[in-house]
Design an enzyme around this catalytic site. Structure first.
Site, PDB file in Angstrom:
ATOM      1  N   ARG A  87      17.894  50.559 -41.423  1.00 47.43           N
ATOM      2  CA  ARG A  87      16.733  51.483 -41.362  1.00 47.43           C
ATOM      3  C   ARG A  87      16.936  52.786 -41.539  1.00 47.43           C
ATOM      4  NH1 ARG A  87      11.440  51.717 -40.167  1.00 47.43           N
ATOM      5  NH2 ARG A  87      11.848  53.914 -39.575  1.00 47.43           N
ATOM      6  N   ASN A 100      23.237  57.690 -32.658  1.00 47.80           N
ATOM      7  CA  ASN A 100      22.023  58.326 -33.083  1.00 47.80           C
ATOM      8  C   ASN A 100      22.210  59.969 -33.503  1.00 47.80           C
ATOM      9  OD1 ASN A 100      20.732  56.062 -32.880  1.00 47.80           O
ATOM     10  ND2 ASN A 100      19.381  56.602 -31.056  1.00 47.80           N
ATOM     11  N   ILE A 132       6.977  52.965 -26.571  1.00 43.78           N
ATOM     12  CA  ILE A 132       7.593  53.551 -27.840  1.00 43.78           C
ATOM     13  C   ILE A 132       7.534  52.570 -29.092  1.00 43.78           C
ATOM     14  CG2 ILE A 132       9.475  54.927 -29.042  1.00 43.78           C
ATOM     15  CD1 ILE A 132       8.227  56.605 -26.892  1.00 43.78           C
ATOM     16  N   ARG A 187       7.687  50.290 -36.868  1.00 39.94           N
ATOM     17  CA  ARG A 187       8.497  51.455 -37.467  1.00 39.94           C
ATOM     18  C   ARG A 187       7.915  52.040 -38.937  1.00 39.94           C
ATOM     19  NH1 ARG A 187      14.272  50.842 -35.210  1.00 39.94           N
ATOM     20  NH2 ARG A 187      14.373  53.045 -34.933  1.00 39.94           N
ATOM     21  N   PRO A 188       6.644  52.530 -38.995  1.00 41.80           N
ATOM     22  CA  PRO A 188       6.088  53.044 -40.130  1.00 41.80           C
ATOM     23  C   PRO A 188       6.995  54.279 -40.385  1.00 41.80           C
ATOM     24  CG  PRO A 188       4.395  53.154 -38.498  1.00 41.80           C
ATOM     25  CD  PRO A 188       5.693  52.556 -37.876  1.00 41.80           C
ATOM     26  N   ILE A 189       6.710  54.800 -41.557  1.00 48.11           N
ATOM     27  CA  ILE A 189       7.708  56.312 -41.747  1.00 48.11           C
ATOM     28  C   ILE A 189       6.312  57.432 -42.357  1.00 48.11           C
ATOM     29  CG2 ILE A 189       9.795  55.662 -42.146  1.00 48.11           C
ATOM     30  CD1 ILE A 189       9.115  55.916 -45.390  1.00 48.11           C
ATOM     31  N   ASP A 190       4.923  57.157 -42.043  1.00 51.30           N
ATOM     32  CA  ASP A 190       3.995  57.901 -42.278  1.00 51.30           C
ATOM     33  C   ASP A 190       4.169  59.455 -41.851  1.00 51.30           C
ATOM     34  OD1 ASP A 190       3.601  56.725 -40.068  1.00 51.30           O
ATOM     35  OD2 ASP A 190       1.631  57.621 -39.762  1.00 51.30           O
ATOM     36  N   ARG A 241      26.205  46.943 -34.075  1.00 51.42           N
ATOM     37  CA  ARG A 241      25.612  48.146 -34.878  1.00 51.42           C
ATOM     38  C   ARG A 241      25.634  49.376 -34.072  1.00 51.42           C
ATOM     39  NH1 ARG A 241      19.966  47.636 -34.855  1.00 51.42           N
ATOM     40  NH2 ARG A 241      20.177  50.112 -35.361  1.00 51.42           N
TER      41      ARG A 241
HETATM   42  C1  UD1 Z   1      15.091  56.952 -33.131  1.00 50.77           C
HETATM   43  C2  UD1 Z   1      16.379  56.261 -32.544  1.00 50.77           C
HETATM   44  C3  UD1 Z   1      16.031  54.953 -32.003  1.00 50.77           C
HETATM   45  C4  UD1 Z   1      15.332  55.302 -30.722  1.00 50.77           C
HETATM   46  C5  UD1 Z   1      14.001  56.292 -31.315  1.00 50.77           C
HETATM   47  C6  UD1 Z   1      13.148  56.620 -29.939  1.00 50.77           C
HETATM   48  C7  UD1 Z   1      18.058  56.886 -34.419  1.00 50.77           C
HETATM   49  C8  UD1 Z   1      18.979  56.267 -35.684  1.00 50.77           C
HETATM   50  N1  UD1 Z   1      17.301  56.098 -33.770  1.00 50.77           N
HETATM   51  O1  UD1 Z   1      14.643  56.060 -33.727  1.00 50.77           O
HETATM   52  O2  UD1 Z   1      17.389  54.434 -31.525  1.00 50.77           O
HETATM   53  O3  UD1 Z   1      14.906  54.098 -30.292  1.00 50.77           O
HETATM   54  O4  UD1 Z   1      14.415  57.033 -31.913  1.00 50.77           O
HETATM   55  O5  UD1 Z   1      13.918  57.356 -29.248  1.00 50.77           O
HETATM   56  O6  UD1 Z   1      18.035  58.015 -33.934  1.00 50.77           O
HETATM   57  N2  UD1 Z   1       6.551  56.275 -35.871  1.00 50.77           N
HETATM   58  C9  UD1 Z   1       5.473  56.104 -36.768  1.00 50.77           C
HETATM   59  N3  UD1 Z   1       5.528  56.943 -37.728  1.00 50.77           N
HETATM   60  C10 UD1 Z   1       6.527  57.385 -38.377  1.00 50.77           C
HETATM   61  C11 UD1 Z   1       7.772  57.418 -37.445  1.00 50.77           C
HETATM   62  C12 UD1 Z   1       7.581  57.074 -36.313  1.00 50.77           C
HETATM   63  O7  UD1 Z   1       4.544  55.571 -36.399  1.00 50.77           O
HETATM   64  O8  UD1 Z   1       6.567  58.020 -39.464  1.00 50.77           O
HETATM   65  C13 UD1 Z   1       6.517  55.605 -34.521  1.00 50.77           C
HETATM   66  C14 UD1 Z   1       7.465  54.346 -34.556  1.00 50.77           C
HETATM   67  O9  UD1 Z   1       7.086  53.166 -34.934  1.00 50.77           O
HETATM   68  C15 UD1 Z   1       7.720  54.290 -33.015  1.00 50.77           C
HETATM   69  C16 UD1 Z   1       7.859  55.791 -32.359  1.00 50.77           C
HETATM   70  O10 UD1 Z   1       6.827  56.529 -33.354  1.00 50.77           O
HETATM   71  O11 UD1 Z   1       6.844  53.497 -32.265  1.00 50.77           O
HETATM   72  C17 UD1 Z   1       9.022  56.428 -32.164  1.00 50.77           C
HETATM   73  O12 UD1 Z   1       9.800  56.518 -33.470  1.00 50.77           O
HETATM   74  P1  UD1 Z   1      10.776  57.529 -33.786  1.00 50.77           P
HETATM   75  O13 UD1 Z   1      10.864  58.469 -32.786  1.00 50.77           O
HETATM   76  O14 UD1 Z   1      10.627  58.023 -35.033  1.00 50.77           O
HETATM   77  O15 UD1 Z   1      12.073  56.801 -33.818  1.00 50.77           O
HETATM   78  P2  UD1 Z   1      13.414  56.535 -34.904  1.00 50.77           P
HETATM   79  O16 UD1 Z   1      13.705  57.906 -35.297  1.00 50.77           O
HETATM   80  O17 UD1 Z   1      12.886  55.369 -35.769  1.00 50.77           O
END
Ligand code: UD1
Length: 416
Positions: free
Chosen positions: A92, A23, A327, A121-124, A397
């Site tokens: 992703r 990560n 999470i 896992r949205p990216i909003d 992975r």
């Molecule tokens: C990163 C890690 C992953 C880890 C996670 C939480 C990497 C490559 N991956 O994933 O291994 O499990 O942190 O520690 O570093 N969310 C939204 N909108 C967004 C972004 C996130 O709703 O725009 C939500 C996600 O759906 C999830 C939560 O926020 O429920 C945490 O996600 P996030 O911290 O963004 O995880 P990643 O960066 O995807």
């Protein structure tokens, strides 16, 4: 597709050295786009996610060389700002390319990454933060076209401390005009590593590891050599595997201050754990104790990426444990497989109640996601008889030579 064949019941014993963190290396590989120069990244793990990211970098025009655990990327000649949908779908983490491409070229076209095995896992939050830096985003048939004539620093409050959104915002802001302040930033150690990389190329970033990160934009960067931090989830996974098998293990190249929650929960099970500056030692008891509650939380809380492995350990602990996953929505996918091995687990929404049994029995099970897959291997290592874990591509992975390292510790595990 490959499987692991495991004959359980061997106590893991011995010493291992951790790889670089998945990560940390993934966002840093993406960040190499910003420089237009050469980045040498040392201590890179050999993972399929890393291979996928370097494939994308090559496809857009970067020169990528691998040399004894290092990856050298020259990002001078990038010739396309579009990431092919097929590659986006394979990994992703390609969402990390958005911030760096916009930072360097003011444009990125990529397909919407969509959900994955562990949740929606949205990216909003990524998109909203980029918009606050001046990025215009058009969504069309699953594609995102991001353009910015000029990035301008801003105060950006994240709705949730998302790791990826914090990293994407840092990378975009590294080239924005003026100062950006990310409020409610994620505090994961990998974000500090990204900050160190960015500062090494000549960016100005401070505060990573706290909830407020301040970035002063720059427009010229230089060559760099950066060493990736060690993988705290790999560390936790091997500690859990040793606990499951009643083993004794010394892990080198670890960073104990990143392991506090995992170590604290393993101590609750009765494991004896010592640590030094860059090592952790664990000796498991004959019989593990249950844990009252494990609740996943953003760092420094208990990591969601260690939840599945601990669940496996608790299947043979004395008593009942509660696991609450806050999470991701879908992180109990391996539970039915564990039940087929004799585990007693009740899942209700985001909670799992685990009642320890005397022992697990080997079975044929199938990995559905990365950490759930590692958790099935852990279960197999502690079970009686033979366990086959199918679909190890998920495990590839995130673990560098998983079976080989386990064999080094005395496990009976083979890839078939
Ligand atoms: C990163 C890690 C992953 C880890 C996670 C939480 C990497 C490559 N991956 O994933 O291994 O499990 O942190 O520690 O570093 N969310 C939204 N909108 C967004 C972004 C996130 O709703 O725009 C939500 C996600 O759906 C999830 C939560 O926020 O429920 C945490 O996600 P996030 O911290 O963004 O995880 P990643 O960066 O995807």
């Amino acid at each position: 597709m490959d499987s692991y064949q495991i004959t359980g019941g061997k106590k893991l014993q011995g010493e291992i050295t951790l790889s670089g963190a998945k990560n940390a290396v993934l966002p840093i590989l993406a960040a190499t786009i910003i420089t237009g120069k050469e980045s040498k990244l040392d201590n890179c793990p050999n993972l399929s996610d890393v291979k996928n990211m370097t494939t994308i970098l090559r496809q857009i025009g970067c020169k990528v060389k691998k040399e004894n655990g290092s990856i050298i990327i020259d990002s001078k000649d990038i010739h396309t700002l579009e990431i092919p949908e097929k590659l986006m779908r394979e990994m992703r983490s390609s969402v990390f390319l958005m911030g760096p491409m916009i930072a360097r070229f003011g444009k990125a076209i990529l397909s919407y990454p969509g959900g994955c095995e562990i949740g929606l896992r949205p990216i909003d939050i990524h998109l909203s933060a980029l918009q606050q830096l001046g990025v215009k985003i058009k969504e069309d048939h699953g594609y995102l076209e991001c353009t910015a004539e000029k990035l301008v620093g801003n105060r950006i409050a994240l709705d949730f401390p998302s790791v990826g959104a914090t990293e994407n915002t840092m990378m975009a802001a590294a080239c924005a005009e003026g100062e950006t302040i990310i409020v409610n930033a994620a505090k994961e150690p990998e974000i500090i590593d990204l900050q160190n990389y960015l500062n090494n190329i000549g960016a100005q970033v401070k505060g990573a590891g706290t909830s407020e990160i301040v970035i002063n934009g720059r427009n010229s960067f230089h060559d760099v050599t950066h060493s990736v931090i060690s993988d705290r989830i790999e560390c936790g996974t091997f500690l859990a595997a040793a606990a499951m098998t009643g083993g004794e293990i010394l892990i080198r190249n670890s960073i104990p201050k990143h392991m506090i929650m995992t170590v604290s929960k393993l101590r609750e099970t009765g494991c004896k754990i010592d640590e030094g500056k860059d090592w952790i030692y664990l000796k498991a008891p004959e019989k593990l104790n249950s844990i009252e509650i494990i609740k996943t939380q953003p760092y420094p809380g208990f990591p969601t990426d260690m939840q599945s492995q601990m669940l496996s350990v608790l299947t043979i602990a004395k008593g009942t444990s509660l696991i609450v996953e806050t999470i991701f929505e879908n992180r109990f996918k391996q539970v039915n497989n564990l039940k087929s091995m004799g585990a007693k687990i009740v899942v209700d929404g985001r909670s799992a109640v685990v009642t320890g049994v005397e022992s697990l029995e080997g079975a044929t099970v199938s990995a559905k996601d990365l950490r759930g897959g590692a958790a099935l291997v852990i279960a197999g290592l502690g079970a009686n008889g033979t366990t086959i874990v199918e679909n190890v591509c998920h495990i590839d992975r995130g673990y560098d030579d998983f079976d080989e390292t386990l064999r080094k510790l005395g496990a009976d595990i083979f890839r078939v």
